[in-house]
Design a protein around this motif. Structure first.
Motif, short mmCIF file in Angstrom:
data_model
loop_
_atom_site.label_atom_id
_atom_site.label_comp_id
_atom_site.label_asym_id
_atom_site.label_seq_id
_atom_site.Cartn_x
_atom_site.Cartn_y
_atom_site.Cartn_z
N ASP A 70 43.78 3.79 74.46
CA ASP A 70 42.88 4.91 74.73
C ASP A 70 43.03 5.98 73.64
OD1 ASP A 70 40.97 6.34 76.38
OD2 ASP A 70 42.64 7.68 76.87
N ALA A 71 44.26 6.31 73.28
CA ALA A 71 44.50 7.31 72.24
C ALA A 71 43.99 6.82 70.89
CB ALA A 71 45.98 7.66 72.17
N ARG A 72 44.23 5.56 70.57
CA ARG A 72 43.75 5.00 69.30
C ARG A 72 42.23 5.07 69.22
NH1 ARG A 72 47.56 -0.30 68.31
NH2 ARG A 72 49.51 0.75 68.83
N LEU A 73 41.56 4.76 70.33
CA LEU A 73 40.10 4.81 70.35
C LEU A 73 39.61 6.25 70.15
CD1 LEU A 73 37.42 3.36 70.70
CD2 LEU A 73 37.67 3.65 73.17
N LYS A 74 40.25 7.22 70.81
CA LYS A 74 39.87 8.63 70.64
C LYS A 74 40.03 9.08 69.20
CE LYS A 74 40.84 10.12 75.36
NZ LYS A 74 41.73 10.91 76.22
N ILE A 75 41.11 8.68 68.56
CA ILE A 75 41.34 9.04 67.16
C ILE A 75 40.27 8.43 66.27
CG2 ILE A 75 42.91 8.72 65.20
CD1 ILE A 75 45.23 8.92 67.26
N ALA A 76 40.00 7.14 66.47
CA ALA A 76 39.00 6.45 65.65
C ALA A 76 37.61 7.06 65.83
CB ALA A 76 38.99 4.96 66.00
N LEU A 77 37.23 7.36 67.07
CA LEU A 77 35.91 7.94 67.32
C LEU A 77 35.79 9.34 66.72
CD1 LEU A 77 35.19 6.78 70.98
CD2 LEU A 77 34.04 6.03 68.88
N ALA A 78 36.83 10.16 66.85
CA ALA A 78 36.79 11.50 66.27
C ALA A 78 36.68 11.44 64.76
CB ALA A 78 38.02 12.30 66.71
N ALA A 79 37.44 10.55 64.15
CA ALA A 79 37.37 10.39 62.69
C ALA A 79 35.98 9.92 62.27
CB ALA A 79 38.44 9.42 62.21
N ALA A 80 35.43 8.96 63.00
CA ALA A 80 34.09 8.44 62.68
C ALA A 80 33.03 9.53 62.83
CB ALA A 80 33.77 7.25 63.58
N GLN A 81 33.15 10.36 63.86
CA GLN A 81 32.18 11.45 64.05
C GLN A 81 32.26 12.46 62.91
OE1 GLN A 81 33.35 12.73 67.95
NE2 GLN A 81 32.00 11.30 68.98
N GLY A 82 33.48 12.78 62.48
CA GLY A 82 33.64 13.71 61.36
C GLY A 82 33.07 13.14 60.08
N LEU A 83 33.35 11.87 59.80
CA LEU A 83 32.82 11.22 58.60
C LEU A 83 31.30 11.10 58.65
CD1 LEU A 83 35.49 8.45 58.04
CD2 LEU A 83 35.03 10.44 56.58
N ALA A 84 30.76 10.76 59.82
CA ALA A 84 29.29 10.67 59.94
C ALA A 84 28.65 12.02 59.67
CB ALA A 84 28.93 10.17 61.34
N PHE A 85 29.25 13.09 60.15
CA PHE A 85 28.72 14.41 59.88
C PHE A 85 28.74 14.69 58.38
CE2 PHE A 85 29.69 18.87 58.92
CZ PHE A 85 28.52 19.46 59.36
N LEU A 86 29.87 14.44 57.73
CA LEU A 86 29.99 14.72 56.29
C LEU A 86 29.01 13.91 55.46
CD1 LEU A 86 33.85 14.93 55.88
CD2 LEU A 86 32.22 16.82 55.74
N HIS A 87 28.79 12.64 55.84
CA HIS A 87 27.98 11.76 55.01
C HIS A 87 26.52 11.65 55.42
CE1 HIS A 87 31.36 10.43 52.63
NE2 HIS A 87 32.06 10.25 53.74
N GLN A 88 26.17 12.10 56.65
CA GLN A 88 24.79 11.93 57.10
C GLN A 88 24.14 13.19 57.63
OE1 GLN A 88 25.09 8.78 59.96
NE2 GLN A 88 25.56 7.23 58.45
N SER A 89 24.88 14.03 58.33
CA SER A 89 24.27 15.15 59.06
C SER A 89 24.48 16.51 58.43
CB SER A 89 24.82 15.19 60.49
OG SER A 89 24.60 13.97 61.14
N SER A 90 25.40 16.63 57.49
CA SER A 90 25.66 17.94 56.92
C SER A 90 24.48 18.37 56.04
CB SER A 90 26.97 17.93 56.11
OG SER A 90 26.82 17.14 54.95
N PRO A 91 24.38 19.66 55.75
CA PRO A 91 23.26 20.16 54.94
C PRO A 91 23.19 19.52 53.55
CG PRO A 91 24.45 21.98 55.95
CD PRO A 91 25.23 20.74 56.23
N PHE A 92 24.31 19.00 53.05
CA PHE A 92 24.34 18.27 51.80
C PHE A 92 25.26 17.07 51.99
CE2 PHE A 92 27.45 21.61 51.78
CZ PHE A 92 28.63 20.95 51.44
N GLN A 93 25.00 16.01 51.27
CA GLN A 93 25.78 14.79 51.41
C GLN A 93 27.08 14.89 50.62
OE1 GLN A 93 24.39 12.45 53.69
NE2 GLN A 93 23.24 14.32 53.89
N VAL A 94 28.17 14.56 51.29
CA VAL A 94 29.49 14.59 50.64
C VAL A 94 29.85 13.18 50.24
CG1 VAL A 94 31.93 15.13 50.97
CG2 VAL A 94 30.17 16.56 52.02
#
Length: 94
Positions: A70-94
């Motif tokens: 459960d903890a591993r899944l939470k860590i992986a999902l949070a990391a994926a959400q942060g990366l998705a924001f940086l690479h797809q949803s942020s005002p500029f692509q990182v």
């Protein structure tokens, strides 16, 4: 330099799964980035640093030995959400 410009842009971003940049240094070709500590209740710090029954004390430091799935899944999902924001949803692509 492009690295400094990108850090300035990334420092302006806000997302619950992205640590905020509070400082950086470029001296003698060495790069250092300082991130703000997370204070969210569901942050990575909570999953990694809180003591549990499976922790072992070595040299006065608490070390996490393993995570349940459960903890591993939470860590992986949070990391994926942060990366998705940086690479797809942020005002500029990182």
């Amino acid at each position: 330099e492009e690295w400094i410009e990108q850090l300035h842009r990334v420092a302006q971003l806000e997302h619950r799964n992205v640590c905020r940049i509070i400082g950086f240094s470029l001296a003698n070709s060495r790069r250092l980035v300082v991130f703000e500590a997370s204070e969210t209740s569901a942050g990575l710090d909570e999953l990694l640093l809180l003591p549990s029954a499976s922790d072992h004390n070595r040299g006065g430091r608490v070390q996490r030995m393993d995570f349940n799935w459960d903890a591993r899944l939470k860590i992986a999902l949070a990391a994926a959400q942060g990366l998705a924001f940086l690479h797809q949803s942020s005002p500029f692509q990182v």
